[in-house]
Design an enzyme around this catalytic site. Structure first.
Site, PDB file in Angstrom:
ATOM      1  N   GLY A  27      24.803  33.667  13.239  1.00  0.00           N
ATOM      2  CA  GLY A  27      25.659  32.621  12.365  1.00  0.00           C
ATOM      3  C   GLY A  27      24.767  32.614  11.186  1.00  0.00           C
ATOM      4  O   GLY A  27      23.401  32.680  11.094  1.00  0.00           O
TER       5      GLY A  27
ATOM      6  N   CYS B 170      23.027  39.275  14.937  1.00  0.00           N
ATOM      7  CA  CYS B 170      23.905  38.738  13.648  1.00  0.00           C
ATOM      8  C   CYS B 170      22.689  38.356  12.883  1.00  0.00           C
ATOM      9  O   CYS B 170      22.093  39.233  12.279  1.00  0.00           O
ATOM     10  CB  CYS B 170      24.786  37.792  14.156  1.00  0.00           C
ATOM     11  SG  CYS B 170      25.896  37.462  12.570  1.00  0.00           S
ATOM     12  N   HIS B 171      22.528  37.311  12.265  1.00  0.00           N
ATOM     13  CA  HIS B 171      21.568  36.791  11.304  1.00  0.00           C
ATOM     14  C   HIS B 171      20.373  36.440  12.002  1.00  0.00           C
ATOM     15  O   HIS B 171      19.388  35.878  11.347  1.00  0.00           O
ATOM     16  CB  HIS B 171      22.345  35.491  10.408  1.00  0.00           C
ATOM     17  CG  HIS B 171      23.398  35.886   9.478  1.00  0.00           C
ATOM     18  ND1 HIS B 171      24.534  36.465   9.851  1.00  0.00           N
ATOM     19  CD2 HIS B 171      23.240  36.216   8.306  1.00  0.00           C
ATOM     20  CE1 HIS B 171      25.167  36.618   8.792  1.00  0.00           C
ATOM     21  NE2 HIS B 171      24.512  36.637   7.841  1.00  0.00           N
ATOM     22  N   ALA B 172      20.291  36.230  13.244  1.00  0.00           N
ATOM     23  CA  ALA B 172      19.116  35.555  13.882  1.00  0.00           C
ATOM     24  C   ALA B 172      17.764  36.491  13.852  1.00  0.00           C
ATOM     25  O   ALA B 172      16.572  36.055  13.760  1.00  0.00           O
ATOM     26  CB  ALA B 172      19.422  35.613  15.445  1.00  0.00           C
TER      27      ALA B 172
ATOM     28  N   TRP C 161      16.813  37.150  11.214  1.00  0.00           N
ATOM     29  CA  TRP C 161      15.933  36.355  10.247  1.00  0.00           C
ATOM     30  C   TRP C 161      14.518  35.619  10.778  1.00  0.00           C
ATOM     31  O   TRP C 161      13.636  35.727  10.206  1.00  0.00           O
ATOM     32  CB  TRP C 161      16.603  35.444   9.293  1.00  0.00           C
ATOM     33  CG  TRP C 161      17.448  35.984   8.236  1.00  0.00           C
ATOM     34  CD1 TRP C 161      17.094  36.899   7.534  1.00  0.00           C
ATOM     35  CD2 TRP C 161      18.474  35.460   7.430  1.00  0.00           C
ATOM     36  NE1 TRP C 161      17.996  37.028   6.481  1.00  0.00           N
ATOM     37  CE2 TRP C 161      18.741  35.886   6.509  1.00  0.00           C
ATOM     38  CE3 TRP C 161      19.092  34.071   8.231  1.00  0.00           C
ATOM     39  CZ2 TRP C 161      20.052  35.618   5.483  1.00  0.00           C
ATOM     40  CZ3 TRP C 161      20.281  33.733   7.120  1.00  0.00           C
ATOM     41  CH2 TRP C 161      20.505  34.512   6.179  1.00  0.00           C
TER      42      TRP C 161
END
Length: 186
Positions: free
Chosen positions: A80, A111-113, A115
């Site tokens: 997310g 996904c965005h994890a 980061w």
């Protein structure tokens, strides 16, 4: 060889996680017999993001600051946009992620994890994937970026999006059953 039925797995998240990316691993891993805990910044329930609006609330088992890395064989990081962006700004969360990697635990980010993995300084030289919009961030941090449903690099599992959840969870189970992974910390 460890079995998934004996595994203790941690999911770290905060408000705004992609609901399916927490819910599917949580339920699938529990259905397969794993003990799965959810850790949040304050130890309280968090609300997911479901497609285009707020989703369901999920209870927490503990605060991220109270996590003992030695209690778990694996860490799962849902994506997310909001969730990992908030978590990567929290020094304690980033330190816990780094500690999981340093302790040779399985770390799975979707996904965005990734980061969080970038912020923890553990992506350099590893084959990784992510949601398309953050692949440049991974590349700039030194990862070998690929576009496939699951990338695995020495115990670190990454996937692109909710469409990859089945393969993502299957790879977590496979890695758990292979055992802990020795790796160099970036």
């Amino acid at each position: 060889m460890p079995k998934i039925t004996e595994a203790k797995i941690l999911i770290m998240a905060t408000h705004g996680f992609e609901q399916s990316e927490l819910e599917v691993p949580l339920n699938s891993l529990r259905e397969q017999g794993a003990t799965v805990h959810v850790a949040t910044l304050d130890g309280k329930a968090i609300k997911g993001w479901k497609e285009k609006d707020w989703g369901d609330e999920f209870n927490a088992d503990l605060k991220i600051s109270d996590v003992n890395v030695d209690d778990y064989i694996a860490l799962v990081l849902p994506g997310g946009q909001m969730n990992p962006d908030i978590l990567r700004a929290d020094k304690e969360t980033v330190a816990k992620v780094r500690e999981f990697v340093s302790a040779d635990k399985i770390v799975a980010a979707i996904c965005h994890a990734p980061w969080l993995l970038i912020e923890a300084g553990v992506v350099k030289g590893r084959e990784m994937t992510s949601y398309h919009s953050i692949r440049t961030d991974l590349k700039n941090a030194g990862a070998d970026v690929v576009d496939k449903e699951v990338a695995i690099s020495n115990g670190i599992v990454t996937s692109r999006s909710p469409e990859d959840l089945e393969a993502f969870v299957a790879k977590i189970v496979e890695e758990v059953e292979e055992g802990e992974h020795e790796r160099k910390v970036a």
